[in-house]
Design a protein around this motif. Structure first.
Motif, short mmCIF file in Angstrom:
data_model
loop_
_atom_site.label_atom_id
_atom_site.label_comp_id
_atom_site.label_asym_id
_atom_site.label_seq_id
_atom_site.Cartn_x
_atom_site.Cartn_y
_atom_site.Cartn_z
N GLU A 187 36.64 4.52 89.48
CA GLU A 187 37.54 3.60 90.17
C GLU A 187 36.87 2.24 90.37
OE1 GLU A 187 40.68 4.08 90.36
OE2 GLU A 187 40.16 6.00 89.42
N LYS A 220 36.93 0.32 87.26
CA LYS A 220 38.25 -0.24 86.99
C LYS A 220 38.46 -1.50 87.84
CE LYS A 220 40.62 3.93 85.48
NZ LYS A 220 41.39 5.09 85.94
N LEU A 275 43.81 -2.84 82.32
CA LEU A 275 43.91 -1.48 81.80
C LEU A 275 45.38 -1.15 81.64
CD1 LEU A 275 42.32 1.06 81.05
CD2 LEU A 275 42.56 1.82 83.41
N LEU A 323 42.15 -0.53 77.37
CA LEU A 323 41.61 -1.65 78.11
C LEU A 323 41.79 -2.91 77.27
CD1 LEU A 323 40.00 -2.49 80.67
CD2 LEU A 323 37.96 -2.37 79.25
N ILE A 365 37.86 4.35 81.06
CA ILE A 365 38.27 2.99 81.44
C ILE A 365 38.95 2.31 80.27
CG2 ILE A 365 36.67 2.58 83.35
CD1 ILE A 365 34.78 1.29 81.30
#
Ligand SMILES: Nc1ncnc2c1ncn2[C@@H]1O[C@H](COP(=O)(O)OP(=O)(O)OP(=O)(O)O)[C@@H](O)[C@H]1O
Ligand SMILES: Nc1ncnc2c1ncn2[C@@H]1O[C@H](COP(=O)(O)OP(=O)(O)OP(=O)(O)O)[C@@H](O)[C@H]1O
Ligand SMILES: [Mg+2]
Ligand SMILES: [Mg+2]
Ligand code: NI
Lengths: 536, 331, 368, 354, 326
Positions: free
Chosen positions: A333, A336, A346, A351, A386
């Motif tokens: 997280e 991100k 994303l 990505l 990711i």
């Protein structure tokens, strides 16, 4: 039938006076030249049982002072440009001749004269002696080379080597050294050393060393598992099942990290990987534990936990205060969020970089290097979290070498140089002096073309700084740059540990007593053997 | 004529087994008398070789003898049924009593062994008591017998000309002085000049040694000249058997006649050649009745349905000939 | 079919003519030859003269290895001649493949001895014939024309109805049928000369006649010049207008077939004819048969063609050899009283003074 | 003398040969090969592999590279052939890996076959200097051991993918075939039908292509199969020793991983066994096809279906050269033939004749 | 004689071509021995060592390929194969002489055994066609289709291991000094059993099959029927007539396979960690040790040529037809 056969009155294989050492290096050719890394003496490691260094540094505890060995004292002056050595008295070569300062001067002179033997490219100037003191002058500060100079150069007898026409290609048929063992016999498969009579320390309990060269890791592992081999350094997949469980009481593996690492080099000139945020985000999702467990058999390259990339506990003392206790952890997280802050988007599983292009990454390593390839597979998996679409390319080894050196790669697992300080790690990764344009080989390092003058300056400062304070500052700067820029994602540490069997011999280095790396090819191997005692 | 040495009775030979079987020799009855040359003629595929190999049980798989017997009458002692011999007995019997000269001498001699080895082989196998020197002497004698100098013993087959090889084979066939020599087209690969020489020699040897010869060829004109009696085969059966001269002068079976009319004559008036129309029968689909009837210019009613039996013809006075043709009812 | 004494047809136009045709095959060199400069050769054909005329069959007989096939191949230009000349309609021709060879092949066609080997087992009759038509541009422009040409061709060799044969593979045909296909293929080129190399020797007795009759029919209907090669001298008598006899690479006798076979002049021809099986010679004791065996001092062995005997090549076997035969090569000598009949034998030298057989006995005595 | 055409007609055989429809016969000839039990078995197995090569990646239950939770797990319902150290599904790897193996095998086989045909047939047909130099070339390639050469070449070439590996194997393994084909062409060149084609004016290339090549089909085919076997083995070997690129899965790659993870020492037999068996099975299938071709070409090599017979004296013997059996049941023999008739008449005849 | 001269010319030409190829192929390989050394010691030899290694290996001087080629031939004529990089500065000839005997002994003996057993079984299978041994052929085909490294691995897993009679690796027991005595030879034989068995299993069926097929072909020859007709004993016909003639093509195959002993069984040596030439080659390829590669290739090529020569001679001895006088 034949009474005079060399094999006739051989004692049993596991007789307590013998230590069986193995290496997975294939058949050997007789060569006892201690300077050549291609020699059987180096490949199996027995050169350190015959020839000894000046000081015995312990690389797994680099901040500890080294044990005096052939030199009782080593003193640096002149900003690490002059080394004054006090040579030990009463040491005898195995042919009975006394060991003297002359021999030390000769050895360093030899290295100076013979470029082929100057493995560490030492800028040697004059070397002089007076009495039992030897003074060596260098053309540049040698702080970062201390260990190499003192621990990795074997001392050779002048009275023998001065007669050798070409020391670089001589196989040194009858090695004469100061070490506790002498050569007994050599066969391509097995080399036997036997203990000598008048050693300058207490004679080791092990009367005979048998070095066997197994053809590959499998054979070596099998030999370890069934106790045929008692000491080795080899990659053992799933070492618990394959090795330890075969005889859990005795079969031990002791991984010890040293200051050299393995990790994912990223080509920092390739967009969008020139963006440090992206590299940091990648670092945040890489699951080092998975790599450690699945690719490195849960021991071989110990996990690099510190965010600075410095292996612990070996590098404990070098860690900057701000990073003490800061450990890598998987934080998808967080990654991100970091990416989002820096303009990455994303979209679903993809990505997109700030320019809107999907981020893809080619991970490459030579086909046969199974642990690296496995690591890449895991990295690929991690990165997909990711939205980076990575592919693993199993390259031809030579092609890979060339492309990495020339900067024609996107990301690749590779090692760094190692040494007594983290300097070597950072130097391999970030040294601007090694920076070459893409397409020109930079074989020495900086494969990722990391261009940061500040880092270069800090490296220079560290190597030549007059005092420890300045060095600490430089090291802290390096760590800060490394953590913030993440030019290479550190994953595992170099391992100077080993596998040993305690059935016949005890006294091996371990976590409680990490007095030396447990690798039979390190100079410290002789120290290990001197520590061994028969079990019970 | 003297008493028979070999009696072939109702011999049937098949290729293949069960449903696959084709019958290449059908109900052959033939007698070879002591000291005679019996010629066996017929076009290609009529079963001549099959008969010869069948009699000696040398047919390679899938050949099998499906009936009949072959009785050998030794000069003294009980008659022997060759069909009842065990392999070991066969081995002893072979060459000692019957020997064979094959069509291609090149292939009959083992290319990797010397002539001497192959000659001595026979002697060693059948006369184990004979001394090595005696065997060698015998081998030299044999070569001389067929007109080859004895130093050729040390030659390999490829070092000999075709004619010499054929002679070596003939010499080898006589090694154990057998009662019967079977010759399967021994001269087809040779020149006429060479052929005549070899046959001349053979006839001479037969005079001296008194063996019987079963001589197989498709060259009827050769047989007429060289043999005492001739049997004509067609479609696996003997269709006519007669003394050579009688057959040549007056063949009874239309097929024999056709055969004789297929050879242009070298001498005498130019004869009309009629040949034989049509092609040989297929063993898998033999015509019913007389197997020759589809090609026979003289075929009539019974030919297509009933198989004519080989027997002495009613008409005429000859008793020493037989024929299987409805034109010539048997006695 | 009736057989009449051939009423010696008038001499027709010469189509193909060979003069002093010679073919020497090089022998593989041996080590010892490397030292000497001399190249050893097989004298397969030496100084052969021959004339093929429109509408006439010329037979070439001789024992195996005497060079008959080599002559045929030389005439078909499949081999390059060592020396001599081949004239087609009086025009000297030398072709080595390519367009010119094709043009030559259109007029001179060769068929082979073995019908079982001369057709490619993987191709149908149709393929073989179509190719021969196409190569020489007789295939027509449309499929229908080709079909007609094929039928016509098969008809010419009496393989009718054509449908029954045209799509067959060679292995599905009998020997005689195959030989007919081979002949049809030669005819596809619409040649003027047909060189038939032992067209029946591999065929069964009962089929031979059919093929020979076919050839004769073709000669007459298509006015072909045919070279009929055989080792069966009796069939030459039956089938050919003229007969040439070859021995060890040389022509030894020639003339009208009937004359050559009935009154052979050359001792070799005599030996050949005496050796041929002759049913009329039976009836008599086997000793008679042995006695009838003609005299042959050479044990039936032909001479080496690498070192052929000097003089007349037959002299080592000849019962009539004279001293000059051992050294001098006899030229073509006319046999007296028989027009067109000649023999290469000193016996027919009108000036001959030596005793026939005088050298034979000497040599014979030495040899034995 | 005139021969009426009718007389020729009379001599034309109109035998039993004329019955079967020709195309059917041709087909029969070809089908005879398939009818060979060895060839048929081989072809069926090969067919299955080919099918897997095509559809393998679709029917594979998992992505062969995808990591799973069960590491080094033995075969189970979820993973039929177990899993690897990364939890990858071995069954999927085998399925997906088939394509690479088949691709390399067949491509290398094709390359080598084309080369051997080009070089062998040209050398054999042209003869002379061309022959000398081409056979020298193939001799050199024959003398150089193929596997080490392939290893060196493969490690020479950057990123040796399937295509490259196939080409390398193909380019190094044509020599044997060329030699065989050259010898065969040499003998074919002397065949009458080739000479006959030449005599009838065919051009050289047509003779090579249409007269000679079709007769070499069986040899070429068996050659091809042989090279495929060799190529498959080489490819797997290369992958196994980690020389070729192992980006794509093939059975060698599986074995490489098994070996480098010391699967057998770990007790993970399932990691080794399926790929090894697949190789052996494919090899066997190809060998069987090769036997089939051999037997097709040379029928003697066929072991005849029923080799044993019951003889007249009630024993069962094997049919063999030199000892023709006398069969037991004279089922179709008509014994009632006047035994005396023929034989006796003869004898009598002779007696009377005296 | 002509035959022999021709063969000699062929051998000389092939040797030249092969040696030339040997020379060029390794040089086409990208990468160099120094890099390989560095990567072999991942991290333990630092990249600073490169320069000294180049100097050490003599790779710091630029030479034209042609110059090197000429020098190479000069060296070869002096019998000098150069120095190996992997075992620098050991001469290649020493590395070869250390490992060649192992390969020769293991693979050589096995090949010979395999040839003789296979041929003998092939004779029986071909002679007694349709008997049980003939039925065994598909099984042997299957066995021979197994890649032998795999067979080796499986047999190690099943048969070798702690306490087993079969050692799993090496050429002899560690600690023994090579000498011709009972201990060493015994140990060497013990170590060779498993690899030998592996090679045997996978190679024998080839011999069986080719011999069987030759037997079947030969058994249909006329001279075999004649031999039967002559009443010779079964043994004599089978051995002196059929097998003797059927052997000829197999002999040249055998000679060829002798030539491939050195290069052909690399994998067995790898799997069984056998200290032979094949394993060395494998290592040399990995280490870009081209003097060693060249040396091994030279050995392989020469042995193949030698084997070919043997085959020719054997043919000359066995087949009188090739010995045409004159
Ligand atoms: N192995 C076999 N299988 C099936 N049929 C066979 C076999 N061998 C021979 N035949 C058939 O048996 C018949 C007789 O053959 P055989 O060889 O006895 O004839 P032949 O009279 O000797 O002919 P030729 O004059 O050509 O030698 C032929 O029709 C042939 O096709
Ligand atoms: N290509 C060749 N190379 C060398 N010698 C050859 C060649 N062709 C034929 N000969 C030799 O030339 C001689 C004549 O051969 P040719 O084939 O013309 O004889 P032939 O009369 O046709 O014999 P046959 O009746 O056997 O067919 C023979 O001695 C033969 O060995
Ligand atoms: Mg026959
Ligand atoms: Mg001819
Ligand atoms: Ni590592």
């Amino acid at each position: 039938a034949c009474g005079d056969s060399p094999n006739a009155n051989r004692d049993g294989n596991n007789a307590p006076s013998v230590l069986n050492i193995g290496m997975p290096n294939g058949p050997q050719t007789e060569n006892h030249n201690p300077f050549l890394s291609s020699a059987s003496a180096a490949s199996l490691g027995y050169r350190w049982m015959i020839y000894e260094p000046l000081i015995m540094d312990n690389l797994i505890r680099p901040s500890d002072a080294g044990k005096p060995w052939l030199a009782t004292k080593a003193e640096w002056t002149n900003g690490y440009k002059t080394l004054a050595l006090t040579i030990r008295d009463g040491v005898k070569w195995s042919d009975g001749k006394p060991f003297s300062a002359e021999d030390v001067v000769f050895t360093f002179d030899l290295i100076k004269k013979t470029e082929a033997l100057n493995i560490n490219a030492l800028p040697l100037l004059e070397i002089t002696s007076s009495g039992s003191t030897v003074t060596i002058n260098f053309g540049a500060p040698q702080f970062v080379n201390q260990h190499k100079i003192l621990t990795t150069i074997p001392m050779v007898p002048k009275h023998i080597w001065s007669t050798i026409a070409d020391p670089a290609t001589d196989i040194n048929k009858n090695p004469v050294g100061t070490g506790p063992y002498t050569l007994k016999s050599f066969t391509p498969q097995t080399t036997t050393l036997t203990v000598r009579d008048n050693y300058w320390q207490d004679l080791p309990k092990v009367k005979e060393l048998r070095y066997t060269s197994y053809n590959d890791n499998n054979a070596q592992t099998t030999a370890l598992a069934n106790g045929e081999s008692e000491w080795s350094f080899v990659f053992i997949p799933n070492y618990k099942t394959v090795y330890v469980d075969k005889n859990p009481q005795f079969n031990k593996v002791w991984p010890a990290s040293v200051l050299g690492i393995h990790g994912l080099y990223i080509n920092t000139t390739k967009k969008p990987f020139d963006n440090a945020a992206l590299r940091r985000a990648m670092n945040m999702v890489i699951n080092r534990n998975d790599i450690f467990v699945q690719a490195e058999a849960a021991y071989f390259h110990p996990e690099v936990t510190s965010v600075t990339g410095i292996p612990l506990p070996a590098g404990e003392s070098f860690i900057a205060p701000e990073y003490k206790g800061q450990m890598h952890k998987v934080d998808v997280e967080g990654a991100k969020a970091l990416l989002a802050q820096n303009g990455f988007k994303l979209e679903g599983n993809v990505l997109k970089d700030p320019s809107g292009k999907p981020v893809t990454l080619n991970l490459s390593d030579p086909a046969g290097w199974s642990d690296y390839i496995t690591s890449l597979e895991i990295v690929k998996d991690n990165l997909s979290q990711i939205g980076i679409a990575a592919t693993v390319e199993k390259a031809n080894q030579d092609a890979w070498f060339t492309s990495v050196e020339e900067g024609n790669f996107e990301a690749s697992f590779r090692w760094t140089n190692g040494g007594a300080t983290p300097y070597d790690i950072y130097q391999t990764i970030m040294d601007g002096r090694l920076l070459k344009p893409i397409g020109t080989a930079s074989p020495q390092g900086n494969f990722g073309r990391f261009n940061n003058p500040e880092a270069t300056a800090a490296l220079e400062a560290y190597a030549s700084a007059p005092d420890d304070a300045a060095r600490t500052t430089a090291m802290n700067t390096l760590q800060k740059i490394f953590v913030e820029q993440m030019p290479m994602i550190p994953v595992g540490a170099d391992n100077a540990g080993g596998a040993y069997v305690t059935k016949n011999w005890v006294g091996w280095p371990d976590d409680q007593n990490p007095y030396a790396p447990a690798q039979p090819t390190q100079p410290n191997a002789v120290d290990v053997v001197l520590h061994l005692k028969p079990a019970s | 004529m003297t008493r028979p040495v070999l009696e072939i009775k109702n011999l049937n030979v098949d290729y293949g087994l069960g449903d696959q079987a084709v019958r290449a020799v059908r109900d052959v009855n033939l007698t070879l008398h002591r000291g005679e040359v019996l010629g066996l003629a017929g076009e290609s595929g009529s079963g001549k070789s099959t008969l010869a190999y069948g009699v000696t049980r040398l047919l390679p798989p899938p050949g099998a003898i499906s009936g009949g017997s072959v009785i050998y009458h030794p000069p003294s002692g009980e008659p022997i049924d060759i069909m009842a011999l065990s392999p070991a007995q066969l081995r002893r019997f072979r060459w000692a009593e019957t020997s064979i000269v094959f069509q291609g001498a090149m292939n009959s001699l083992n290319p990797v062994h010397k002539v001497s080895t192959q000659l001595l082989d026979v002697l060693a196998a059948h006369e184990p008591t004979m001394s090595a020197a005696a065997r060698l002497a015998r081998a030299r004698e044999l070569l001389k017998l067929v007109g080859i100098s004895a130093d050729r013993l040390e030659s390999y087959p490829h070092q000999l000309s075709g004619g010499m090889r054929q002679r070596v084979m003939i010499g080898m066939a006589l090694a154990l002085e057998p009662q019967i020599v079977i010759m399967d087209e021994p001269t087809t690969a040779l020149d006429v000049v060479m052929q005549r020489q070899i046959l001349g020699q053979l006839v001479e040897l037969r005079e001296r040694l008194g063996f019987s010869v079963l001589f197989i060829t498709h060259d009827l004109s050769l047989l007429v000249e060289f043999s005492d009696r001739i049997a004509i085969m067609y479609g696996g059966r003997i269709v006519e058997e007669a003394p050579a001269a009688a057959l040549y002068r007056d063949s009874l079976h239309p097929y024999s006649e056709g055969l004789l009319n297929s050879f242009p004559a070298l001498r005498g008036p130019r004869r009309e050649l009629s040949g034989i129309p049509g092609s040989p029968p297929d063993l898998r689909g033999m015509p019913t009745g007389c197997s020759f009837h589809p090609r026979c210019p003289k075929a009539f009613d019974p030919c297509g349905t009933e198989i004519p039996v080989l027997g002495v013809p009613k008409e005429g006075t000859a008793v020493d000939r037989t024929v299987a043709c409805w034109l010539h009812p048997v006695r | 079919m009736t057989l009449s004494e051939p009423s010696a047809p008038p001499l027709t136009e010469v189509v193909l003519e060979a003069e002093s045709l010679t073919k020497h095959f090089p022998v593989r060199r041996r080590v010892r030859d490397l030292l000497s400069r001399e190249r050893r050769v097989v004298h397969a054909v030496d100084d052969v003269n021959l004339v093929l005329r429109r509408g006439r069959v010329t037979a070439l007989v001789g024992e195996s290895g005497s060079g008959k096939s080599t002559v045929a191949r030389l005439l078909a230009q499949l081999y390059r001649r060592t020396s001599g000349d081949i004239r087609l309609h009086g025009e000297s021709t030398t072709v080595r493949g390519g367009r010119r060879f094709r043009a030559y092949a259109r007029r001179v066609q060769l068929t082979f001895q073995d019908p079982f080997a001369s057709l490619n087992p993987v191709h149908t009759v149709r393929y073989h014939l179509t190719r021969s038509l196409r190569i020489h541009g007789h295939g027509g422009r449309t499929a229908a024309e080709l079909e007609r040409a094929l039928h016509d061709l098969l008809g010419r060799v009496s393989l009718t109805p054509a449908e029954r044969y045209i799509d067959k593979f060679p292995h599905e045909l009998s020997g005689g049928q195959r030989q007919r296909v081979a002949i049809a293929r030669a005819l596809g080129a619409d040649p003027e000369v047909l060189l038939a190399d032992e067209p029946v020797s591999m065929l069964d007795v009962s089929i031979r006649l059919g093929v020979l009759n076919l050839l004769r029919d073709l000669k007459e209907r298509l006015n072909l010049a045919i070279l009929y090669i055989t080792h069966d001298i009796a069939s030459a008598r039956y089938f050919a207008d003229d007969t040439l006899v070859m021995y060890a690479g040389r022509m030894v006798e020639g003339g009208d077939s009937e004359t050559v076979t009935q009154r052979p002049a050359h001792p070799y021809t005599r030996l050949l004819i005496a050796s041929a099986p002759d049913p009329d010679r039976i009836q008599g004791s086997p000793t008679d048969a042995a006695a009838a065996t003609p005299e042959d001092r050479g044990g039936g062995e032909p001479p080496s063609l690498i070192d052929p005997p000097p003089g007349c090549r037959f002299h080592p076997r000849c019962p009539n050899a004279m001293p000059r035969c051992l050294t001098a090569l006899p030229p073509r000598l006319a046999v007296q009283g028989e027009p067109g009949h000649w023999a290469s034998c000193w016996l027919y030298d009108p000036e001959n003074t030596e005793t026939p057989g005088s050298a034979a006995r000497e040599v014979g005595a030495v040899a034995s | 003398m005139a021969i009426p055409t009718s007389s020729i007609d009379a001599v034309i055989p109109s035998g039993p040969v004329a019955e079967t429809a020709p195309p059917a016969a041709a087909r029969r000839r070809r089908l005879r090969f398939v009818a060979n039990p060895k060839a048929a078995t081989g072809l069926v197995i090969l067919g299955i592999f080919l099918l897997i090569a095509v559809i393998g990646p679709w029917i594979a239950p998992y992505d062969p590279s995808a990591r799973g939770a069960d590491l080094v797990a033995p075969p189970s319902g979820a993973h039929w052939f177990g899993t690897t150290h990364l939890g990858q599904d071995i069954f999927s790897q085998v399925l997906v890996g088939t394509r690479g193996v088949i691709f390399v095998g067949f491509l290398a086989g094709a390359v080598a076959t084309v080369l051997s045909v080009l070089i062998g047939v040209t050398a054999g047909y042209l003869g002379g200097a061309a022959d000398e130099s081409l056979s020298a070339l193939s001799n050199v390639f024959l003398v150089i051991p193929a596997l080490p050469l392939v290893i060196i070449l493969a490690s020479t070439i950057q990123s040796a993918g399937d295509l490259v590996v196939a080409l390398v194997i193909g380019f190094t393994s044509w020599a044997w075939g060329a030699r065989v084909l050259r010898a065969q062409t040499l003998s074919l060149r002397r065949r009458d039908y080739v000479e006959a084609a030449r005599a009838s004016g065919e051009s050289t290339w047509r003779i090579v292509l249409f007269e000679i090549l079709p007769n070499l089909t069986a040899i070429i085919a068996s050659n091809f199969v042989g090279t495929v076997i060799f190529a498959v083995m080489s490819e797997i070997t290369l992958a196994f020793i980690g020389i070729s690129t192992i980006s794509e899965w093939n059975w060698g790659t599986i074995l490489f991983w098994a070996q480098s993870q010391q699967a057998l020492a770990q007790g993970a037999w399932w990691w080794f066994v399926p790929a090894g068996l697949a190789i052996a099975l494919l090899g066997t299938a190809l060998s069987l096809v090769n036997f089939g071709i051999d037997e097709f070409v040379s029928p003697r090599l066929r072991s005849s279906g029923k080799a044993k017979v019951r003889t007249a004296d009630g024993r069962v013997v094997r049919m063999r050269v030199g000892f023709t059996p006398v069969l037991a049941s004279p089922s179709s023999t008509p014994p009632p033939v006047p035994e005396g008739a023929a034989v006796l008449t003869n004898a009598e005849g002779k007696a009377a004749g005296r | 004689m002509k035959f022999l001269l021709q063969r000699i010319a062929f051998y000389l030409f092939t040797a030249w071509a092969a040696i030339t190829i040997n020379f060029f192929i390794p040089r086409m390989i990208p990468g160099d021995p120094v890099q390989s050394l560095i990567s072999r010691y991942q991290g333990q030899i630092s990249t600073q060592a490169m320069q000294s290694l180049y100097v050490l290996f003599g790779l710091d001087k630029e030479k034209s390929l042609w110059q090197e080629y000429v020098e190479y031939w000069g060296q070869l004529f002096r019998g000098d194969l150069g120095l190996s990089f992997t075992f620098f500065p050991a001469p290649v000839s020493q590395v070869l002489s250390d490992s060649l005997p192992w390969t020769l002994a293991l693979v050589g003996i096995t090949t010979v055994i395999s040839f003789f057993t296979g041929t003998a079984l092939g004779v029986v299978a071909g002679w007694r066609r349709g008997s049980w041994i003939d039925g065994l052929l598909p099984a042997t085909t299957f066995l021979s289709s197994i890649p032998y490294f795999w067979l080796g691995l499986i047999s190690i897993a099943l048969l070798a291991g702690p306490g087993s009679f079969f050692p799993s690796s090496g050429g002899y027991e560690p600690g023994l000094v090579p000498a011709f005595d009972q201990y060493f030879i015994g140990s060497a034989i013990q170590h060779s059993l498993l690899p030998a068995f592996t090679i045997l299993i996978s190679s024998v069926s080839g011999w069986i099959l080719s011999m069987r097929n030759m037997m079947v072909t030969v058994a249909a020859e006329d001279y075999i029927t004649v031999a039967h007709a002559k009443g010779l004993s079964e043994r004599r016909v089978a051995v002196s007539y059929a097998a003797r003639n059927a052997l000829l093509p197999n002999v040249s195959g055998f000679a060829l396979s002798l030539g491939f002993i050195v290069g052909g069984t690399l994998l067995v040596e790898i799997v069984f960690s056998y200290p032979g030439l094949g394993f060395q080659l494998f290592q040399a390829v990995g280490a870009k040790d081209y003097p060693l590669m060249q040396g091994i290739f030279l050995i392989i090529t020469l042995s193949v040529l030698l084997a070919n020569l043997l085959a020719d001679l054997a043919y000359l001895a066995l087949d009188p037809r090739t010995r045409k006088e004159g």
